[in-house]
Design a protein around this motif. Structure first.
Motif, PDB file in Angstrom:
ATOM      1  N   THR A  46      30.867  81.242   3.036  1.00 46.28           N
ATOM      2  CA  THR A  46      30.121  80.226   2.309  1.00 46.28           C
ATOM      3  C   THR A  46      30.688  80.211   0.906  1.00 46.28           C
ATOM      4  OG1 THR A  46      28.121  80.501   3.636  1.00 46.28           O
ATOM      5  CG2 THR A  46      27.858  79.496   1.453  1.00 46.28           C
ATOM      6  N   ASN A  83      30.709  78.806  -2.978  1.00 46.15           N
ATOM      7  CA  ASN A  83      29.810  78.276  -4.004  1.00 46.15           C
ATOM      8  C   ASN A  83      30.457  77.079  -4.670  1.00 46.15           C
ATOM      9  OD1 ASN A  83      27.677  80.169  -3.689  1.00 46.15           O
ATOM     10  ND2 ASN A  83      28.954  81.686  -4.700  1.00 46.15           N
ATOM     11  N   GLU A  86      35.947  78.745  -7.884  1.00 45.33           N
ATOM     12  CA  GLU A  86      35.028  79.068  -8.966  1.00 45.33           C
ATOM     13  C   GLU A  86      35.639  78.858 -10.356  1.00 45.33           C
ATOM     14  OE1 GLU A  86      32.915  82.719  -8.365  1.00 45.33           O
ATOM     15  OE2 GLU A  86      32.362  82.135  -6.320  1.00 45.33           O
ATOM     16  N   ASN A 112      25.186  72.286  -3.048  1.00 46.10           N
ATOM     17  CA  ASN A 112      26.375  72.614  -3.845  1.00 46.10           C
ATOM     18  C   ASN A 112      27.182  73.753  -3.244  1.00 46.10           C
ATOM     19  OD1 ASN A 112      26.248  70.630  -5.823  1.00 46.10           O
ATOM     20  ND2 ASN A 112      24.726  71.785  -6.985  1.00 46.10           N
ATOM     21  N   LYS A 113      26.911  74.081  -1.998  1.00 46.07           N
ATOM     22  CA  LYS A 113      27.667  75.109  -1.286  1.00 46.07           C
ATOM     23  C   LYS A 113      28.340  74.472  -0.072  1.00 46.07           C
ATOM     24  CE  LYS A 113      24.791  78.929  -2.681  1.00 46.07           C
ATOM     25  NZ  LYS A 113      24.286  80.211  -2.313  1.00 46.07           N
TER      26      LYS A 113
END
Length: 151
Positions: free
Chosen positions: A17, A19, A150, A110-111
Motif C-alpha cells: 500500500t 501513501n 513520498e 490518497n493511498k
C-alpha cells in the motif's frame, strides 16, 4: 484433476500500500523519467532503453551491476487498463526469462493498494525463482518506489 498448469501454483505475488494517490503511482509506473528513478536494485543506475507504453509496445531497461556486468530487463505490453492494470511479458536476463508480470492498482483515497504478480511457465520454475530471492529482490524495487512516491 492436475494442477500443473494452474496459474496460482505458478505465480509469486507481492502486495504493497503506497501513501500516494493512484494517479501518482500510475505515473511512476508509466513514464520513463520516473521509472529510471525507482526501478531496479537500490544504489544501481537504471537506463530506460525503450519504453513504448501501448499494448504491443516494447520496454527495455538496462542496469549496470557493481561487477561490471549489465542486467537487461525487457518485455512487451500485452494489456493496459488505465489506472487499473498493466500486464506484460518479461525477461530479466540472465536470471529469469519467459514470465508474465501483472501490476494491479486499486485506489483508496490518497493511498494506492498495489498487487504485483509474476506468472511462470511451470511450478518448478516458479519455486526456483522464489528460492533465488524473488521476494527480497522485487520487494526492494517496491520499497524504492514507495520512497520515490513520498518525495
Amino acid at each position: 484433476m492436475s494442477t500443473i498448469n494452474d496459474a496460482k501454483n505458478r505465480t509469486l505475488t507481492l502486495k504493497r500500500t503506497f501513501n500516494a494517490p493512484l494517479a501518482l503511482v500510475w505515473e511512476a509506473w508509466t513514464q520513463s523519467e520516473h521509472i529510471a528513478q525507482w526501478w531496479g536494485p537500490k544504489g544501481l543506475e537504471v537506463t530506460v532503453v525503450e519504453h513504448n507504453f501501448i499494448v504491443g509496445g516494447n520496454w527495455k531497461y538496462s542496469v549496470q551491476m557493481p561487477d561490471g556486468n549489465v542486467f537487461i530487463a525487457d518485455g512487451v505490453y500485452t494489456e493496459i487498463v488505465q489506472h487499473k492494470k498493466i500486464v506484460s511479458t518479461a525477461n530479466f536476463k540472465p536470471m529469469t526469462e519467459g514470465v508474465e508480470i501483472q501490476a494491479i492498482f486499486d485506489a483508496d483515497g490518497n493511498k494506492t493498494h498495489f498487487t504485483f504478480n509474476c506468472v511462470h511457465e511451470t511450478e518448478e520454475y516458479c519455486k526456483q525463482q522464489e528460492e533465488m530471492g524473488f521476494y527480497n529482490g522485487w520487494g526492494s524495487f517496491f520499497d524504492r518506489l514507495g520512497e520515490f512516491l513520498e518525495k
